[in-house]
Motif scaffolding. Structure first.
Motif, PDB file in Angstrom:
ATOM      1  N   GLU A 198      13.941   5.757  14.244  1.00  0.00           N
ATOM      2  CA  GLU A 198      14.472   5.400  12.930  1.00  0.00           C
ATOM      3  C   GLU A 198      13.439   4.544  12.207  1.00  0.00           C
ATOM      4  O   GLU A 198      12.761   3.728  12.832  1.00  0.00           O
ATOM      5  N   TRP A 199      13.313   4.734  10.898  1.00  0.00           N
ATOM      6  CA  TRP A 199      12.350   3.943  10.141  1.00  0.00           C
ATOM      7  C   TRP A 199      12.947   3.555   8.787  1.00  0.00           C
ATOM      8  O   TRP A 199      13.866   4.203   8.287  1.00  0.00           O
TER       9      TRP A 199
ATOM     10  N   THR B 259      15.970   6.020   7.688  1.00  0.00           N
ATOM     11  CA  THR B 259      15.913   7.458   7.969  1.00  0.00           C
ATOM     12  C   THR B 259      15.687   7.668   9.453  1.00  0.00           C
ATOM     13  O   THR B 259      15.016   6.864  10.111  1.00  0.00           O
ATOM     14  N   THR B 260      16.228   8.759   9.975  1.00  0.00           N
ATOM     15  CA  THR B 260      16.000   9.094  11.379  1.00  0.00           C
ATOM     16  C   THR B 260      15.624  10.563  11.515  1.00  0.00           C
ATOM     17  O   THR B 260      15.993  11.389  10.669  1.00  0.00           O
ATOM     18  N   ASP B 261      14.893  10.868  12.582  1.00  0.00           N
ATOM     19  CA  ASP B 261      14.622  12.268  12.928  1.00  0.00           C
ATOM     20  C   ASP B 261      15.361  12.650  14.205  1.00  0.00           C
ATOM     21  O   ASP B 261      15.078  13.677  14.813  1.00  0.00           O
TER      22      ASP B 261
ATOM     23  N   TYR C 118       6.241   9.004   5.688  1.00  0.00           N
ATOM     24  CA  TYR C 118       6.133   8.365   7.000  1.00  0.00           C
ATOM     25  C   TYR C 118       6.622   9.308   8.099  1.00  0.00           C
ATOM     26  O   TYR C 118       5.985   9.417   9.166  1.00  0.00           O
ATOM     27  N   GLY C 119       7.733   9.990   7.854  1.00  0.00           N
ATOM     28  CA  GLY C 119       8.268  10.895   8.866  1.00  0.00           C
ATOM     29  C   GLY C 119       7.310  12.024   9.198  1.00  0.00           C
ATOM     30  O   GLY C 119       7.116  12.384  10.366  1.00  0.00           O
TER      31      GLY C 119
ATOM     32  N   PHE D  51      15.168  15.306   9.354  1.00  0.00           N
ATOM     33  CA  PHE D  51      15.274  13.976   8.759  1.00  0.00           C
ATOM     34  C   PHE D  51      16.672  13.777   8.186  1.00  0.00           C
ATOM     35  O   PHE D  51      17.211  14.651   7.502  1.00  0.00           O
TER      36      PHE D  51
END
Length: 542
Positions: free
Chosen positions: A507-508, A501-503, A531-532, A475
């Motif tokens: 992206e969220w 945020t991204t993994d 959420y992630g 993350f």
């Protein structure tokens, strides 16, 4: 004139030569304030435009600066154009000289571009004041340069600079420039609204008259100073122009040029004119955003067809109709241009908005009217406090799931947290955060430093949880926005924080609201981690 066999060859994707989409992003677009393209940038954009399927890509002015000269050399060696023809831009020869001896004209030939666009003066005052020559000599400059380049095997287009203003001042002379270029062998003569002051009716009337009086094939180049560049371009097409000059995302000097994407979409969808290779229109949104990334400008969210808000619906009345038939509030299916419909959740949302948004997020509400009504009321209550879910889908999904499942998803339970900012005598700062929490039945206390209090909290949370949830290592916080909400004052203001945020794959965005920025940031971070982990397939531990 009759086009040569080479000129008549198929354009993009096997399209014929009857209509041109001509892109000037690499020259006109680069004149926008804030854009500074390297040669590598120009090569990347050229590849994107070729993938999109435009017929012509104007690469710049070889000989005018080393960067453009290098671009043409590298483009010839590095890009195998599938759809587009590369175009070099330059001016007619100097007054009193000859085209075959003019170094600037020679540089156009040495660029190797198969097509050359010449800019020519068509406004009598510009001829006399800017070029400092006679009206007759200007016509000879056009005739000599065009005929010389045609004789050298180049296809020539002529941009009549300031044409519409020149036409209003001296219509006969402006038409004489068009006629001269046409008779000398120019394939297309482009009427330029260089100052961007025209309106659609004026453009349409002028193009129709010039077409009838000169017999030349005409194009249109429109600046957007009145906000009418796209409309003026289409008005010219209605009047008989068969060549449109545009830039990606409307980039250009002052307020910009005619935007390539709505022009092409209108031609293909509204006019039924095939101007792109098969399937290319569905790549439009991707191409628009990719070029925005190259020029390092945030894509316009409200750009027609390709903006993320182009098919976003907020009002509850709209959502109710869309639930029956999306076409009731959409002029096209967004998938035709590679975009998607989005439902926005806000205090304007009704039951239909929530149900459609739930379906979009993969949370089936099963038509449960009581549940949907609870979510609607919860959203309105939260928005009254300052939350916004339009740009925070991840936080909304967590709220929605909590209502649907009767409990909030919890991967950890917070006992307390604190952030310390220390000012030191040497002028440096130290930021330290401590979190106390429970995860999987274990109490953890973790401390970390960061380059700010929010970064320190982020790191402390990771230190505490990565042993239990190794997925957190992927993350990364990629955007952070703070807004002081209206109706509050000074240090007592309520603060809203949006975190992206991204993994590395998706992206969220999450939201937090609190009386201070650190507390609001903590809420957004907590939602981001939750959420992630949820979408990483991790089962809740609490």
């Amino acid at each position: 004139m009759t086009t040569t066999p080479e000129a008549a060859t198929a354009l993009a994707g096997g399209l014929d030569d009857s209509f041109h989409v001509f892109d000037t992003t690499l020259r006109d677009g680069a004149q926008r304030e804030g854009i500074n393209l390297t040669v590598a940038d120009k090569l990347t954009i050229a590849r994107h435009l070729d993938d999109f399927g435009v017929g012509f890509i104007e690469g710049g002015w070889p000989g005018a600066n080393p960067r453009d000269t290098e671009f043409f050399a590298r483009a010839r060696a590095e890009i195998d154009f599938k759809n587009a023809k590369l175009v070099a831009f330059g001016a007619t020869r100097r007054a009193g000289g000859s085209a075959d001896q003019d170094p600037q004209v020679r540089a156009l030939l040495e660029s190797g571009a198969p097509v050359i666009t010449l800019v020519a003066k068509s406004h009598d005052r510009h001829v006399e004041l800017a070029l400092r020559t006679t009206l007759d000599e200007n016509l000879e400059m056009v005739r000599d340069t065009v005929s010389h380049l045609v004789a050298k095997g180049r296809r020539v287009f002529v941009d009549c600079e300031h044409f519409f203003d020149g036409y209003r001042a001296n219509a006969e002379y402006a038409k004489a420039v068009v006629r001269t270029a046409h008779e000398a062998g120019a394939d297309v003569v482009i009427l330029c609204d260089t100052n961007g002051g025209m309106l659609p009716a004026q453009v349409s009337a002028t193009v129709a008259t010039v077409l009838a009086d000169t017999g030349a094939r005409l194009g249109i180049h429109a600046q957007d100073d009145t906000g009418c560049a796209v409309a003026n371009t289409l008005a010219a097409v209605d009047a008989g122009a068969t060549h449109v000059q545009c830039t990606a995302n409307g980039y250009g000097e002052r307020v910009g040029n005619a935007n390539l994407f709505p022009v092409v979409a209108a031609l293909e969808i509204k006019y039924g004119r095939k101007v792109l290779p098969e399937g290319a229109l569905a790549e439009m949104t991707r191409i628009s955003h990719a070029i925005a990334e190259v020029v390092n400008l945030t894509p316009s969210t409200h750009q027609p067809y390709v903006g993320v808000s182009a098919f976003a619906h907020k009002a509850g009345l709209h959502a109710s109709a869309i639930k029956v038939d999306p076409d009731l509030y959409q002029h096209i299916d967004p998938e035709r241009v590679g975009n998607t419909m989005r439902m926005l959740v806000s205090d304007m949302a009704g039951r239909a908005s929530i149900e459609l948004k739930g379906k979009e997020l993969g949370v089936e509400l099963g038509g449960d009217r009581a549940l949907i009504s609870r979510v609607v009321e919860r959203v309105k209550e939260r928005e009254l406090q300052g939350y916004t879910y339009e740009a925070a889908d991840a936080s909304f999904e967590l709220l929605l799931r909590a209502e649907a499942e009767g409990r909030a998803r919890k991967y950890f339970r917070i006992e307390s947290w604190r952030a310390i900012v220390e000012d030191r005598p040497d002028g440096t700062h130290a930021n330290e955060a401590t979190v106390k929490l429970w995860a999987k039945g274990e109490r953890i206390v973790a401390t970390a430093e960061g380059n700010g209090p929010v970064n320190a909290l982020d790191r402390a949370l990771r230190v505490a949880l990565e042993r239990f949830y190794p997925q957190l290592a992927k993350f990364e916080l990629v955007d952070y926005k703070v807004r002081i909400l209206e109706g509050t004052h000074g240090t007592e203001s309520t603060t809203r924080v949006l975190v992206a945020t991204t993994d590395g794959v998706r992206e969220w965005s999450t939201v937090g609201v609190a009386p201070n920025v650190i507390a609001a940031s903590w809420q957004a971070l907590e939602d981001a981690f939750t959420y992630g982990l949820l979408h990483a397939g991790v089962e809740p531990a609490e």
